[in-house]
Scaffold this motif. Structure first.
Motif, PDB file in Angstrom:
ATOM      1  N   ASP A   1       0.886  -1.165   0.000  1.00  0.00           N
ATOM      2  CA  ASP A   1       0.000   0.000   0.000  1.00  0.00           C
ATOM      3  C   ASP A   1       0.923   1.214   0.000  1.00  0.00           C
ATOM      4  N   GLU A   2       0.752   2.083  -0.967  1.00  0.00           N
ATOM      5  CA  GLU A   2       1.613   3.265  -1.015  1.00  0.00           C
ATOM      6  C   GLU A   2       0.758   4.506  -1.258  1.00  0.00           C
ATOM      7  N   MET A   3       0.923   5.490  -0.385  1.00  0.00           N
ATOM      8  CA  MET A   3       0.166   6.723  -0.477  1.00  0.00           C
ATOM      9  C   MET A   3       0.632   7.525  -1.693  1.00  0.00           C
ATOM     10  N   GLU A   4      -0.323   7.960  -2.492  1.00  0.00           N
ATOM     11  CA  GLU A   4      -0.001   8.828  -3.609  1.00  0.00           C
ATOM     12  C   GLU A   4      -0.225  10.290  -3.252  1.00  0.00           C
ATOM     13  N   LYS A   5      -1.211  10.540  -2.389  1.00  0.00           N
ATOM     14  CA  LYS A   5      -1.536  11.893  -1.976  1.00  0.00           C
ATOM     15  C   LYS A   5      -2.156  11.807  -0.586  1.00  0.00           C
ATOM     16  N   GLY A   6      -1.692  12.639   0.341  1.00  0.00           N
ATOM     17  CA  GLY A   6      -2.263  12.585   1.679  1.00  0.00           C
ATOM     18  C   GLY A   6      -1.503  13.447   2.668  1.00  0.00           C
ATOM     19  N   LYS A   7      -1.673  13.134   3.936  1.00  0.00           N
ATOM     20  CA  LYS A   7      -1.119  13.941   5.028  1.00  0.00           C
ATOM     21  C   LYS A   7       0.377  13.758   5.219  1.00  0.00           C
ATOM     22  N   PHE A   8       0.913  12.595   4.853  1.00  0.00           N
ATOM     23  CA  PHE A   8       2.340  12.326   5.026  1.00  0.00           C
ATOM     24  C   PHE A   8       3.109  12.810   3.795  1.00  0.00           C
ATOM     25  N   LYS A   9       4.401  13.096   3.981  1.00  0.00           N
ATOM     26  CA  LYS A   9       5.256  13.369   2.822  1.00  0.00           C
ATOM     27  C   LYS A   9       5.376  12.102   1.986  1.00  0.00           C
ATOM     28  N   SER A  10       5.492  10.955   2.668  1.00  0.00           N
ATOM     29  CA  SER A  10       5.497   9.651   2.007  1.00  0.00           C
ATOM     30  C   SER A  10       4.996   8.610   2.998  1.00  0.00           C
ATOM     31  N   PHE A  11       4.394   7.537   2.463  1.00  0.00           N
ATOM     32  CA  PHE A  11       3.862   6.469   3.313  1.00  0.00           C
ATOM     33  C   PHE A  11       3.802   5.204   2.471  1.00  0.00           C
ATOM     34  N   LYS A  12       4.528   4.170   2.905  1.00  0.00           N
ATOM     35  CA  LYS A  12       4.584   2.891   2.191  1.00  0.00           C
ATOM     36  C   LYS A  12       4.469   1.765   3.209  1.00  0.00           C
ATOM     37  N   HIS A  13       3.509   0.870   2.983  1.00  0.00           N
ATOM     38  CA  HIS A  13       3.273  -0.261   3.878  1.00  0.00           C
ATOM     39  C   HIS A  13       3.389  -1.548   3.067  1.00  0.00           C
ATOM     40  N   GLU A  14       4.428  -2.317   3.349  1.00  0.00           N
ATOM     41  CA  GLU A  14       4.657  -3.580   2.659  1.00  0.00           C
ATOM     42  C   GLU A  14       4.133  -4.735   3.519  1.00  0.00           C
ATOM     43  N   HIS A  15       3.454  -5.680   2.878  1.00  0.00           N
ATOM     44  CA  HIS A  15       2.918  -6.878   3.524  1.00  0.00           C
ATOM     45  C   HIS A  15       3.670  -8.064   2.933  1.00  0.00           C
ATOM     46  N   ILE A  16       4.347  -8.822   3.772  1.00  0.00           N
ATOM     47  CA  ILE A  16       5.165  -9.943   3.312  1.00  0.00           C
ATOM     48  C   ILE A  16       4.649 -11.218   3.979  1.00  0.00           C
ATOM     49  N   PHE A  17       4.406 -12.256   3.180  1.00  0.00           N
ATOM     50  CA  PHE A  17       3.915 -13.535   3.685  1.00  0.00           C
ATOM     51  C   PHE A  17       4.964 -14.606   3.402  1.00  0.00           C
ATOM     52  N   GLU A  18       5.356 -15.322   4.457  1.00  0.00           N
ATOM     53  CA  GLU A  18       6.347 -16.390   4.333  1.00  0.00           C
ATOM     54  C   GLU A  18       5.823 -17.643   5.000  1.00  0.00           C
ATOM     55  N   GLU A  19       6.220 -18.787   4.473  1.00  0.00           N
ATOM     56  CA  GLU A  19       5.831 -20.065   5.078  1.00  0.00           C
ATOM     57  C   GLU A  19       6.984 -20.585   5.917  1.00  0.00           C
ATOM     58  N   GLU A  20       6.675 -20.908   7.181  1.00  0.00           N
ATOM     59  CA  GLU A  20       7.668 -21.484   8.092  1.00  0.00           C
ATOM     60  C   GLU A  20       7.039 -22.665   8.816  1.00  0.00           C
ATOM     61  N   ASN A  21       7.587 -23.848   8.602  1.00  0.00           N
ATOM     62  CA  ASN A  21       7.116 -25.070   9.269  1.00  0.00           C
ATOM     63  C   ASN A  21       5.610 -25.285   9.096  1.00  0.00           C
ATOM     64  N   GLY A  22       5.099 -25.030   7.906  1.00  0.00           N
ATOM     65  CA  GLY A  22       3.690 -25.263   7.626  1.00  0.00           C
ATOM     66  C   GLY A  22       2.767 -24.140   8.073  1.00  0.00           C
ATOM     67  N   PHE A  23       3.296 -23.056   8.584  1.00  0.00           N
ATOM     68  CA  PHE A  23       2.499 -21.916   9.031  1.00  0.00           C
ATOM     69  C   PHE A  23       2.821 -20.704   8.176  1.00  0.00           C
ATOM     70  N   THR A  24       1.835 -19.860   7.980  1.00  0.00           N
ATOM     71  CA  THR A  24       2.051 -18.608   7.254  1.00  0.00           C
ATOM     72  C   THR A  24       2.409 -17.517   8.246  1.00  0.00           C
ATOM     73  N   ILE A  25       3.517 -16.870   7.997  1.00  0.00           N
ATOM     74  CA  ILE A  25       3.987 -15.762   8.831  1.00  0.00           C
ATOM     75  C   ILE A  25       3.790 -14.485   8.035  1.00  0.00           C
ATOM     76  N   MET A  26       3.102 -13.504   8.643  1.00  0.00           N
ATOM     77  CA  MET A  26       2.899 -12.222   7.988  1.00  0.00           C
ATOM     78  C   MET A  26       3.815 -11.196   8.650  1.00  0.00           C
ATOM     79  N   LYS A  27       4.530 -10.460   7.816  1.00  0.00           N
ATOM     80  CA  LYS A  27       5.415  -9.409   8.317  1.00  0.00           C
ATOM     81  C   LYS A  27       5.014  -8.093   7.672  1.00  0.00           C
ATOM     82  N   ASP A  28       5.084  -7.031   8.454  1.00  0.00           N
ATOM     83  CA  ASP A  28       4.796  -5.693   7.962  1.00  0.00           C
ATOM     84  C   ASP A  28       6.073  -4.881   7.942  1.00  0.00           C
ATOM     85  N   LYS A  29       6.230  -4.099   6.901  1.00  0.00           N
ATOM     86  CA  LYS A  29       7.326  -3.133   6.841  1.00  0.00           C
ATOM     87  C   LYS A  29       6.686  -1.785   6.525  1.00  0.00           C
ATOM     88  N   LEU A  30       6.821  -0.851   7.440  1.00  0.00           N
ATOM     89  CA  LEU A  30       6.190   0.451   7.302  1.00  0.00           C
ATOM     90  C   LEU A  30       7.266   1.522   7.172  1.00  0.00           C
TER      91      LEU A  30
END
Length: 86
Positions: free
Chosen positions: A9-38
């Motif tokens: 998700d990346e802001m094109e226009k808004g209150k912040f100078k810039s805003f980027k939210h990355e959603h990363i999904f990885e599989e570990e031992n049969g489970f899905t791990i979700m990681k956020d990078k903001l």
């Protein structure tokens, strides 16, 4: 990285100078791990940086942690319902 492992998700226009939210999904031992990078940049120069240090960073961190708890609960509940139907 595959299409279903990642989205942004990346802001094109808004209150912040810039805003980027990355959603990363990885599989570990049969489970899905979700990681956020903001990544974001506040406006208003030194005043924005001060606001970020004093309030915003903690607020955004708590927001993501709470959201992730809710997503986990909903995902696990949905998975259990699907297992019951099979």
């Amino acid at each position: 990285m595959n299409l279903y492992d990642y989205f942004v998700d990346e802001m094109e226009k808004g209150k912040f100078k810039s805003f980027k939210h990355e959603h990363i999904f990885e599989e570990e031992n049969g489970f899905t791990i979700m990681k956020d990078k903001l990544q974001y940049e506040t406006p208003f120069g030194i005043f924005g940086e001060l606001f970020d240090i004093l309030f915003l960073e903690k607020h955004l961190t708590n927001f993501l942690l709470e959201r992730n708890k809710i997503l986990k609960a909903i995902s696990e509940k949905s998975f259990n319902i699907i297992c019951l139907l099979l």
